[in-house]
Enzyme design. Structure first.
Site, short mmCIF file in Angstrom:
data_model
loop_
_atom_site.label_atom_id
_atom_site.label_comp_id
_atom_site.label_asym_id
_atom_site.label_seq_id
_atom_site.Cartn_x
_atom_site.Cartn_y
_atom_site.Cartn_z
N LYS A 52 -8.27 -74.48 -70.64
CA LYS A 52 -8.19 -75.64 -69.74
C LYS A 52 -9.36 -76.60 -69.99
CE LYS A 52 -5.55 -73.02 -66.33
NZ LYS A 52 -5.52 -72.26 -65.06
N GLN A 96 -9.39 -70.10 -60.51
CA GLN A 96 -8.52 -69.28 -61.37
C GLN A 96 -8.16 -67.98 -60.65
OE1 GLN A 96 -7.21 -70.30 -64.23
NE2 GLN A 96 -6.12 -68.40 -64.63
N ASP A 119 -3.68 -77.54 -58.68
CA ASP A 119 -2.78 -76.40 -58.91
C ASP A 119 -1.55 -76.46 -57.99
OD1 ASP A 119 -3.28 -74.57 -60.95
OD2 ASP A 119 -4.90 -73.57 -59.85
N1 GUN Z 1 -3.47 -67.59 -62.78
C1 GUN Z 1 -2.27 -67.55 -63.41
N2 GUN Z 1 -1.71 -68.77 -63.39
C2 GUN Z 1 -2.56 -69.60 -62.76
C3 GUN Z 1 -2.52 -70.98 -62.43
O1 GUN Z 1 -1.57 -71.71 -62.73
N3 GUN Z 1 -3.60 -71.46 -61.76
C4 GUN Z 1 -4.64 -70.68 -61.41
N4 GUN Z 1 -5.64 -71.24 -60.74
N5 GUN Z 1 -4.70 -69.39 -61.68
C5 GUN Z 1 -3.66 -68.85 -62.35
#
Ligand code: GUN
Length: 291
Positions: A52, A96, A119
């Protein structure tokens, strides 16, 4: 069989986003800034967060990574979130997942300012999405919609089976595809671990979204000819023949399902890269909305 190439599509998207960022900068406007909080040292989470951050650099965003130790208290994490909520330079941020067991995930997600919740996990954004109001769409379902749209996969009136009811993928996917929208207007069934007649359902499906987290679960005998397959799963499987010591497997047994498919996402290189591109898209949107 046509591969739904998430690697290429996400690269196209990132070029488009980079062009928008360049334009913002030329107009003397703010550079989008995404922050990510990572708690602990889970291998997969570290890989995702690093990807990211790298994507931010590629499109010209500023990024901040807040790396906290596994033993971080809930209180400390909530304080870090509050700091990002009130920092005017941060347009959007993510925490995350998964979080260490001693931290209440729901409480953490609720603490994020919905205007910065790129998100799309905050109840305000989930509610707004459900009511078809402007909101941040969660990145994985948003990426799947984008992939279906860009490949002109017909969804209107189609039978969709979503396997998995997670808050991040299955549930929002089922809501979005049943709505009046491009890549929507479908008749959606949500299947899960208690579903009794799964094979009967998948054999009827025009489109299957496999998001249950069991490697190679969906096999060729479970699908009809001409099906469209979206494979959201990505699991590390020990493989001593690989330098890394593992290989990546989706929730779909690709070898048996692909020959029967009209369209199918590969793993890796399908849904995964799209998720990151849509997070960039949401961050750009957050920055533009704030302006
Ligand atoms: N863990 C697995 N997928 C995601 C996501 O799309 N966002 C976040 N913050 N954590 C994750």
């Amino acid at each position: 069989m046509i591969l739904l190439d998430g690697k290429k599509t996400s690269a196209d998207l990132k070029v488009e986003i980079a062009a928008s960022v360049k334009q913002l900068k030329e107009q003397g406007k703010k550079t989008p800034h995404l922050a990510a909080i990572l708690v602990g040292t889970d291998g997969a989470s570290m890989t995702y967060v690093n990807a990211k951050v790298k994507a931010c650099e590629l499109v010209g965003f500023n990024s901040t990574l807040i790396d906290l130790p596994e033993e971080t208290s809930e209180e400390t994490l909530l304080q870090a979130i509050e700091n990002l909520n009130t920092n005017n330079d941060i347009d959007g941020f993510i925490v995350q997942l998964p979080l260490p067991k001693h931290i209440d995930e729901q409480k953490v997600l609720m603490a994020i300012n919905p205007d910065k919740d790129v998100d799309g996990f905050h109840p305000t954004n989930v509610g707004r999405m459900t009511l078809e109001l402007p909101s941040f769409l969660p990145a994985t379902p948003f990426g799947i919609l984008e992939l279906l749209e860009r490949y002109n996969v017909e969804t209107s009136g189609k039978q969709v089976v979503v396997i998995g009811r997670s808050h991040i993928v299955g549930r929002p996917m089922s809501i979005l595809m049943s709505q009046k929208r491009k890549a929507g207007d479908a008749t959606v069934t949500v299947a899960h671990s208690r579903t009794k007649n799964l094979k009967e359902l998948t054999l009827q499906a025009d489109i299957i979204v496999a998001a249950l987290g069991i490697p190679e679960f969906l096999t060729g005998d479970m699908v009809k000819d001409g099906v469209t397959i979206i494979d959201v799963g990505i699991t590390r499987i020990d493989d001593s023949s690989k330098k890394s010591g593992y290989r990546l497997a989706g929730d779909v047994h690709f070898e048996s399902v692909a020959p029967k498919s009209a369209y199918i996402t590969p793993v890796p290189g399908g849904v995964g890269p799209m998720t990151i591109a849509m997070l960039m898209k949401n961050t750009l949107l957050a920055c533009e909305r704030k302006a």
